[in-house]
Design a protein around this motif. Structure first.
Motif, mmCIF file in Angstrom:
data_model
loop_
_atom_site.group_PDB
_atom_site.id
_atom_site.type_symbol
_atom_site.label_atom_id
_atom_site.label_comp_id
_atom_site.label_asym_id
_atom_site.label_seq_id
_atom_site.Cartn_x
_atom_site.Cartn_y
_atom_site.Cartn_z
ATOM 1 N N ILE A 122 -2.200 -4.805 14.479
ATOM 2 C CA ILE A 122 -2.137 -5.249 13.080
ATOM 3 C C ILE A 122 -0.836 -4.725 12.485
ATOM 4 O O ILE A 122 -0.649 -3.514 12.333
ATOM 5 N N ILE A 123 0.064 -5.642 12.167
ATOM 6 C CA ILE A 123 1.356 -5.287 11.573
ATOM 7 C C ILE A 123 1.319 -5.585 10.081
ATOM 8 O O ILE A 123 0.891 -6.665 9.672
ATOM 9 N N GLU A 124 1.762 -4.621 9.282
ATOM 10 C CA GLU A 124 1.915 -4.861 7.841
ATOM 11 C C GLU A 124 3.404 -4.943 7.523
ATOM 12 O O GLU A 124 4.177 -4.049 7.869
ATOM 13 N N LEU A 125 3.783 -6.025 6.874
ATOM 14 C CA LEU A 125 5.173 -6.267 6.499
ATOM 15 C C LEU A 125 5.332 -6.064 4.994
ATOM 16 O O LEU A 125 4.483 -6.488 4.212
ATOM 17 N N SER A 126 6.426 -5.418 4.623
ATOM 18 C CA SER A 126 6.701 -5.157 3.207
ATOM 19 C C SER A 126 8.113 -5.588 2.864
ATOM 20 O O SER A 126 9.022 -5.475 3.686
ATOM 21 N N ARG A 140 4.129 -8.587 0.518
ATOM 22 C CA ARG A 140 3.341 -8.046 1.624
ATOM 23 C C ARG A 140 2.845 -9.195 2.498
ATOM 24 O O ARG A 140 2.516 -10.281 1.997
ATOM 25 N N ARG A 141 2.758 -8.927 3.806
ATOM 26 C CA ARG A 141 2.165 -9.863 4.760
ATOM 27 C C ARG A 141 1.499 -9.073 5.884
ATOM 28 O O ARG A 141 1.846 -7.912 6.123
ATOM 29 N N PHE A 142 0.576 -9.736 6.572
ATOM 30 C CA PHE A 142 -0.043 -9.174 7.765
ATOM 31 C C PHE A 142 0.260 -10.059 8.968
ATOM 32 O O PHE A 142 0.380 -11.286 8.843
ATOM 33 N N ILE A 143 0.344 -9.433 10.128
ATOM 34 C CA ILE A 143 0.320 -10.132 11.408
ATOM 35 C C ILE A 143 -0.845 -9.562 12.207
ATOM 36 O O ILE A 143 -0.906 -8.346 12.424
#
Length: 248
Positions: A122-126, A140-143
């Motif tokens: 689970i990657i959190e992008l900021s 914010r986004r998730f992968i």
């Protein structure tokens, strides 16, 4: 004698095969990532208001497809308009931003591992972009990356067929709980002004499914990025069984 040699060779081959099988990487075990971080300011600029770009991302030696996906998602988060052209790379974005930036402008991009479990990363992008005004805009986004499939999961991948409406009903219950926990349910104006809505940011985190919201979505800027939590038991018959922690 010849038969004995063949038998010994076959036994040795079986033993080596068993050893290789025994020491194969566990697909559910966490994998490591290399951190790639840098910060550059506008060439020739001196002072506290020099434009800057700060990038803090990840590289997985075992999952090159995930590396490409992380860069693509970060680049999408740099767009300040729907029709903005996607930069070719993070380096290209940095160069273009600093060439045209005005004093006080800055851009931050980050990718971090939020969790790893059951073969999922689970990657959190900021992101944070400031180009003037009272404050910058964070994103914010998730992968949800499935290492067995070597690709990111969509919400449709996670849910059983025909269960999307049921999922958002469960999310709406989580939203009501969030309002109560923050004592916002006691403010009729807030409830009216900031109703529940779906979000694209859904993560299969270990303790509960996490929904993260953009600023100005279900709350004002001061609310930041609200998170809603849906307990896994509430998703029985909605979420595919393999995406319940411990079942995959």
């Amino acid at each position: 004698m010849q038969l004995l040699k063949v038998t010994l060779f076959a036994t040795l081959a079986l033993t080596l095969g068993a050893c290789q099988s025994l020491f194969q990487a566990d697909p559910n075990a966490p994998i490591s990532a290399e951190r790639l971080a840098w910060e550059h300011t506008q060439a020739g600029c001196q002072g506290d208001d020099c434009p800057l770009v700060n990038i803090d991302t990840l590289s997985f030696a075992e999952e090159p497809a995930l590396n490409s996906l992380i860069e693509h998602e970060l680049l999408e988060m740099t767009g300040d308009s729907p029709d903005a052209q996607l930069p070719a790379s993070l380096k290209a974005y940095e160069q273009a931003f600093l060439q045209s930036a005005e004093p006080g402008w800055n851009s931050y991009l980050q990718a971090k591992v939020r969790e790893q479990h059951d073969g999922l990363v689970i990657i959190e992008l900021s992101s944070y972009l400031s180009t003037g005004g009272a404050h910058g805009m964070p994103g914010r986004r998730f992968i949800n990356y499935d290492r067995k499939l070597h690709r990111a999961l969509t919400l449709q991948d996670m849910l059983l067929p025909g269960q999307e409406q049921a999922f958002w009903q469960a999310a709406q219950l989580a939203h009501q709980g969030w309002l109560v926990a923050n004592k916002l349910d006691q403010d009729p104006e807030f409830v009216k002004s900031w109703p529940f809505q779906p979000t694209e940011n859904v993560a299969l985190t270990f303790g509960a499914v996490t929904l993260k919201y953009a600023v100005y979505s279900i709350g004002p800027y001061a609310s930041g990025h609200p998170e809603l939590k849906i307990p896994y038991p509430r998703l029985n018959g909605i979420l595919k069984p393999q995406y319940f922690p411990g079942r995959g």
